[in-house]
Scaffold this motif. Structure first.
Motif, short mmCIF file in Angstrom:
data_model
loop_
_atom_site.label_atom_id
_atom_site.label_comp_id
_atom_site.label_asym_id
_atom_site.label_seq_id
_atom_site.Cartn_x
_atom_site.Cartn_y
_atom_site.Cartn_z
N GLN A 1 3.03 58.91 58.92
CA GLN A 1 4.41 58.52 59.10
C GLN A 1 4.70 57.31 58.23
O GLN A 1 4.13 56.23 58.43
CB GLN A 1 4.72 58.20 60.56
CG GLN A 1 6.19 57.95 60.83
CD GLN A 1 6.52 57.94 62.30
OE1 GLN A 1 5.64 57.75 63.15
NE2 GLN A 1 7.78 58.16 62.64
N ALA A 2 5.55 57.52 57.24
CA ALA A 2 5.99 56.42 56.39
C ALA A 2 7.13 55.69 57.09
O ALA A 2 7.83 56.26 57.93
CB ALA A 2 6.43 56.95 55.04
N GLN A 3 7.33 54.46 56.71
CA GLN A 3 8.36 53.64 57.34
C GLN A 3 9.73 54.29 57.17
O GLN A 3 10.12 54.65 56.05
CB GLN A 3 8.36 52.24 56.74
CG GLN A 3 9.16 51.24 57.54
CD GLN A 3 8.93 49.81 57.09
OE1 GLN A 3 8.27 49.57 56.08
NE2 GLN A 3 9.46 48.87 57.83
N GLY A 4 10.43 54.48 58.27
CA GLY A 4 11.76 55.06 58.23
C GLY A 4 11.80 56.56 58.10
O GLY A 4 12.88 57.14 57.97
N LYS A 5 10.63 57.20 58.14
CA LYS A 5 10.58 58.66 57.99
C LYS A 5 9.93 59.30 59.21
O LYS A 5 9.26 58.63 59.99
CB LYS A 5 9.83 59.04 56.72
CG LYS A 5 10.51 58.59 55.44
CD LYS A 5 9.82 59.14 54.22
CE LYS A 5 10.54 58.76 52.94
NZ LYS A 5 9.87 59.32 51.74
N GLN B 1 -3.20 52.05 58.79
CA GLN B 1 -2.24 51.89 57.68
C GLN B 1 -2.93 52.11 56.33
O GLN B 1 -4.00 51.54 56.07
CB GLN B 1 -1.64 50.48 57.71
CG GLN B 1 -0.72 50.16 56.55
CD GLN B 1 0.60 50.90 56.62
OE1 GLN B 1 1.24 50.95 57.66
NE2 GLN B 1 1.02 51.48 55.49
N THR C 1 -1.83 51.75 52.33
CA THR C 1 -0.81 51.27 51.41
C THR C 1 -1.34 51.45 49.99
O THR C 1 -2.42 50.98 49.66
CB THR C 1 -0.48 49.79 51.65
OG1 THR C 1 -0.07 49.62 53.01
CG2 THR C 1 0.63 49.34 50.72
N ARG D 1 7.27 61.68 61.24
CA ARG D 1 5.85 61.98 61.10
C ARG D 1 5.69 63.37 60.48
O ARG D 1 6.42 64.31 60.83
CB ARG D 1 5.18 61.93 62.48
CG ARG D 1 3.68 62.09 62.46
CD ARG D 1 3.07 61.65 63.79
NE ARG D 1 3.60 62.40 64.91
CZ ARG D 1 3.39 62.05 66.19
NH1 ARG D 1 2.70 60.98 66.47
NH2 ARG D 1 3.89 62.79 67.16
N ALA E 1 1.61 55.14 54.20
CA ALA E 1 2.04 55.53 55.54
C ALA E 1 1.00 55.08 56.55
O ALA E 1 -0.09 54.65 56.18
CB ALA E 1 2.21 57.05 55.63
#
Length: 129
Positions: free
Chosen positions: A39-43, A124, A126, A45, A92
């Motif tokens: 799950q990326a930030q704002g998206k 996490q 990145t 899963r 994510a």
């Protein structure tokens, strides 16, 4: 009841490799189908990869085919996500999930998160450009 703990996340550069681990306790992990989601930030899963209980079947999301693999080591009660050629869009929180399966469904796996009933806390990843 199985407990799942992910590890191995971190900060890497584009093109690097990283291996995530999903370690199980409380039950024999060889009895479970396992999936990795992210799950990326704002998206929402999304499904990444899955492996059946018997390890015979695997399935990958199109965006990771040829770059990620999902081996399992039942002796270590661990499923891995080996990630190569990482891209910034792979950034994510990565979660592993599991569902206990009877032997006669040993080859089953699923790509939907609702199918899995045990989840880890996430790790996490990145990827910098």
């Amino acid at each position: 009841q199985v407990q799942l703990v992910e590890s191995g996340g971190g900060l890497v550069q584009a093109g690097d490799s990283l291996t995530l681990s999903c370690a199980a306790s409380g039950d024999t992990f060889s009895g479970y189908a396992v999936g990795w989601f992210r799950q990326a930030q704002g998206k929402k899963r999304e499904f990444v990869a899955a492996i059946s209980r018997n390890g015979v079947n695997t399935y990958y999301a199109d965006f990771v085919k040829g770059r990620f693999t999902i081996p399992r080591d039942n002796a270590k009660n661990t499923v891995y996500l080996q990630m190569n050629s990482l891209k910034p869009e792979d950034t994510a929180v990565y979660y592993c999930a599991a569902r206990r399966m009877p032997t006669y469904f040993g080859g089953s796996l699923h790509v939907t998160d609702e199918w899995y009933n045990y989840w880890g806390q996430g790790t996490q990843v990145t990827v910098s450009s």
